[in-house]
Design an enzyme around this catalytic site. Structure first.
Site, short mmCIF file in Angstrom:
data_model
loop_
_atom_site.label_atom_id
_atom_site.label_comp_id
_atom_site.label_asym_id
_atom_site.label_seq_id
_atom_site.Cartn_x
_atom_site.Cartn_y
_atom_site.Cartn_z
N HIS A 84 0.82 -1.21 0.00
CA HIS A 84 0.00 0.00 0.00
C HIS A 84 0.86 1.26 0.00
O HIS A 84 0.38 2.33 -0.37
CB HIS A 84 -1.01 -0.01 1.16
CG HIS A 84 -0.49 0.32 2.51
ND1 HIS A 84 -0.15 -0.62 3.46
CD2 HIS A 84 -0.26 1.52 3.11
CE1 HIS A 84 0.25 -0.03 4.57
NE2 HIS A 84 0.20 1.27 4.38
N ASP A 220 1.19 -7.67 2.39
CA ASP A 220 1.34 -6.23 2.13
C ASP A 220 2.81 -5.87 1.96
O ASP A 220 3.45 -5.33 2.87
CB ASP A 220 0.70 -5.45 3.28
CG ASP A 220 0.42 -4.00 2.90
OD1 ASP A 220 0.92 -3.55 1.85
OD2 ASP A 220 -0.30 -3.31 3.65
N SER A 643 3.99 2.47 8.26
CA SER A 643 3.74 1.47 7.22
C SER A 643 5.02 1.21 6.43
O SER A 643 5.65 2.14 5.94
CB SER A 643 2.64 1.95 6.28
OG SER A 643 1.40 1.97 6.92
#
Length: 708
Positions: A84, A220, A643
């Site tokens: 992402h 991810d 992230s």
């Protein structure tokens, strides 16, 4: 005796849990934190965590793009980060013919890697304490706004020598509610290329439904490569560039994780407000989160319908939708968690203790006597205009794209050189229109204008509402149809032709510009309502933080997140979200099959991927139980910006990539909840399995340093 022993054990457990809280600056690690890290299983040399003169772990952890983290994992510049985080770059590289979002991508060799135009990777060079150089030049008689303006001027002087270097980023950043300042320098690499990304069915498995939710089964990750010139320095994209040789490369562990294993993240958490008052939290809930949820609900419903019906629109709006929905769901979860975790009551208890401490001494009362009352009055008096301001920002700044285009044009100076003018057009205008659908934006415009009118008093409506009422009978659909028919901004070619004429009068009379200017005027009015109390809030928050630190001189405070490199330490562990429910600390590939829904946009997986998982030919990527572990939990302290952060074991070897937090602790930006706050990470063995066996890129695995 038994009661005494039990009390001692409970006290130690409480201390141990609280001790794992914190987003620590690596250069400010204290003895207590280091001791606790070693107690939990950290064996890596402390002096190799942060060193500005010799290679250290800090040199491997990067800022990826504008809001994520990543880690250098090979001598040839490979960067591991989240799917992402790379999503925007992957989307820009995609088309209906080459749909890398849907199909994934793996370069067979370095020449086949795809240049991600506009993407940067930044390596931390240094952090210098400049507090004395800043605060010693601030007269005490200044108002808070004057104080901030003076600090900005002093900061500008400190970074002035770097401002014309496109490969260095210099920032003066405040810490501890603007009681301390650091000058932070980064080396910025601008030639970054996509190497491997899995399909979204892996990298985004579960979509919005699973976002912030455990258990997860999401791969991810994405892999990029940083390129440099032949002297290993940052450079513009060029065929002559070569893979960058990082100062430090992180080894990748295949040992996996067990319950209570040491876990450490290093990354760039974006923003927390752990020292926010109870009044500030109430305003966050009612005046920021609720309006944001309201507006994005309406916008995303329109986007979702169009994306599901058309692949071209799906690709164009994929990154926009992901960014919007992430904070939409975060706002929902945060409000729920604040109530469920009694966050307001905890803050009120702290404030009560602080007030008693202030009142207990005349000197403290003279210094901080008005601090809490100032905060209370400033926040409570601005709750309503703050809510209207959020509705305004979500509607006119973040909602209707045409207004954003017009605002961009307002910064366009027709008197600049032709070279600068063309650069502005290429970078700011043409790029924006590549992912724009006028018909879709028209639907959003009508819906959001109507919603804003219903939620915000008429005195804060932009003047365009009078035109809509008088000329279109208050019909927002009719107004939208007229605007998109007559504006030159809805078509890139028409807009570029208009800009080339240098006809300022025609430009300013365009219906899109008329709407944007009308909104700007209303925005100034709302800002004017908030500005008088903003000064008081700034002062109150600075004094509140200083008072807390003065009240507890033996406590090791850590600064709120400011998108600067931070370390958090903890352990791998599950949690109990509610009565009679226990979540284990890891998930396996079996869960992918359990959630699978054929042709569902969130839970469909291509047959060849399912076949690879079903074969159980996991090789060295299998856990000791023979299963392929997908995600795992740890009690590390992270937030947005983390992230893509590497998760390390006690030897500082890579064991995973952090990509999410959990629903029950979405109040974590405001208060750390040790019992339930968890970081969700993708197991590095799942990442390597996907690269090797699914994406068929074993040459990438061979670049890694994998201890035997």
């Amino acid at each position: 005796m038994r009661k005494i022993l039990l009390s001692v054990v409970m006290l130690c457990m409480a201390f141990a849990t609280k001790a794992d809280e914190g987003m620590w600056l690596l250069r400010e690690l204290n003895k207590e934190s280091v001791s606790r890290m070693k107690e939990l299983g950290f064996t890596f040399p402390i002096n190799k965590l942060y060193d500005e003169n010799n290679p250290s772990l800090k040199d491997a952890v990067v800022i990826f793009g504008g809001g994520c983290s990543g880690v250098a994992v090979s001598e040839q510049g490979l960067i591991f980060t989240n799917h992402h985080c790379g999503y925007g770059a992957i989307q820009k590289l995609s088309s209906v013919e080459h749909d890398y979002l849907q199909d994934g991508f793996a370069a067979a060799n370095q020449p086949e890697e795809l240049y991600a135009d506009g993407l940067t990777v930044s390596f931390l060079r240094s952090m210098s304490d400049v507090t004395d150089r800043i605060l010693s030049n601030i007269p005490s008689v200044l108002s808070e706004m004057q104080r901030e303006a003076t600090i900005d001027s002093l900061s500008d002087e400190l970074v002035k020598s770097y401002e014309n270097d496109p490969f260095v980023r210099a920032r003066v950043i405040p810490f501890y509610s603007r009681n301390k300042y650091y000058l932070v320098l980064y080396d910025v690499f601008r030639d970054v290329r996509l190497t491997v990304t899995p399909p979204s069915s892996v990298g985004k498995y579960g979509g919005d439904t699973d976002n912030w939710i455990w258990p997860r089964h999401t791969g991810d990750f994405s892999v990029f490569r940083v390129y440099a010139d032949k002297n290993n320095k940052p450079a513009r994209h060029s065929a002559d560039n070569v893979p960058y040789r990082p100062k430090y490369v992180v080894p990748v562990s295949l040992a996996g994780v067990k319950d209570n294993d040491y876990a450490m993240t290093i990354g760039y958490p974006g923003s927390t407000e752990r020292y926010l008052s109870s009044w500030g939290i109430r305003q966050r809930m009612e005046s920021e989160n609720k309006p944001r949820i309201d507006v994005r609900d309406a916008k995303q419903a329109i986007w979702r319908e169009a994306m599901n019906a058309n692949d071209t629109i799906r690709i164009k709006y994929a990154n926009k939708f992901a960014g919007s929905s992430n904070y939409w769901k975060n706002s929902i979860g945060m409000n729920e968690a604040i109530l469920n975790r009694n966050v307001l009551q905890e803050k009120e208890t702290i404030e009560s203790r602080l007030q008693q401490w202030i009142d207990g001494n005349p000197a403290r009362k003279a210094k901080y006597g008005n601090t809490l009352a100032t905060l209370r009055d400033a926040y409570t008096s601005t709750n309503a205009p703050a809510a209207y301001s959020t509705y305004f920002l979500e509607t006119f700044n973040n909602g209707i794209e045409l207004i954003r285009f017009a605002n961009t044009i307002l910064h366009f100076d027709t008197k600049t050189s032709e070279e600068d003018k063309q650069a502005f057009i290429n970078e700011r205008i043409i790029e924006s229109y590549k992912d724009y659908e006028p018909a879709l934006d028209k639907k959003v415009l009508s819906a959001l204008l109507k919603l804003y009118a219903e939620r915000v008093p008429e005195e804060y409506h932009p003047g365009i509402y009078t035109k809509i009422k008088e000329e279109f009978g208050g019909d927002y659909d009719r107004y939208g149809e007229w605007l998109f028919t007559h504006s030159q901004f809805t078509n890139l070619d028409n807009l570029l032709s208009l800009l080339k004429t240098n006809n300022t009068d025609s430009l300013m009379k365009d219906p899109a510009m008329e709407l944007a200017l009308s909104a700007t005027e209303a925005g100034y009015k709302l800002s004017g309502q908030l500005m008088p109390t903003y000064d008081k809030i700034l002062q109150g928050e600075r004094e509140f933080m200083a008072a807390l630190m003065e009240m507890s001189p033996d406590k090791n405070f850590y600064p709120d997140a400011t998108f600067t490199q931070r370390l958090s330490y903890g352990s791998v562990k599950g949690y109990q979200p509610r009565d009679a429910v226990w979540y284990d600390y890891y998930t396996t590939a079996q869960g992918v099959f359990e959630k699978y829904k054929e042709n569902d946009p969130e839970f469909h997986v291509q047959p060849y991927i399912l076949d690879a998982l079903r074969s159980r030919d996991y090789g060295r990527y299998a856990a000791p139980d023979g299963l392929l572990h997908v995600n795992f939990l740890s009690n590390n302290d992270i937030t947005g910006g983390n992230s893509g952060s590497p998760v390390f074991n006690g030897k500082a070897e890579l064991i995973g990539l952090a990509f999410d937090g959990n629903w029950e602790a979405l109040s974590g930006d405001l208060i750390f909840e040790p019992e339930v706050q968890r970081t969700i990470s993708v197991d590095i063995r799942y990442v390597l399995f996907m690269i090797d066996k699914v994406m068929k890129a074993p040459h990438i695995i061979r670049e890694l340093q994998i201890p035997r």
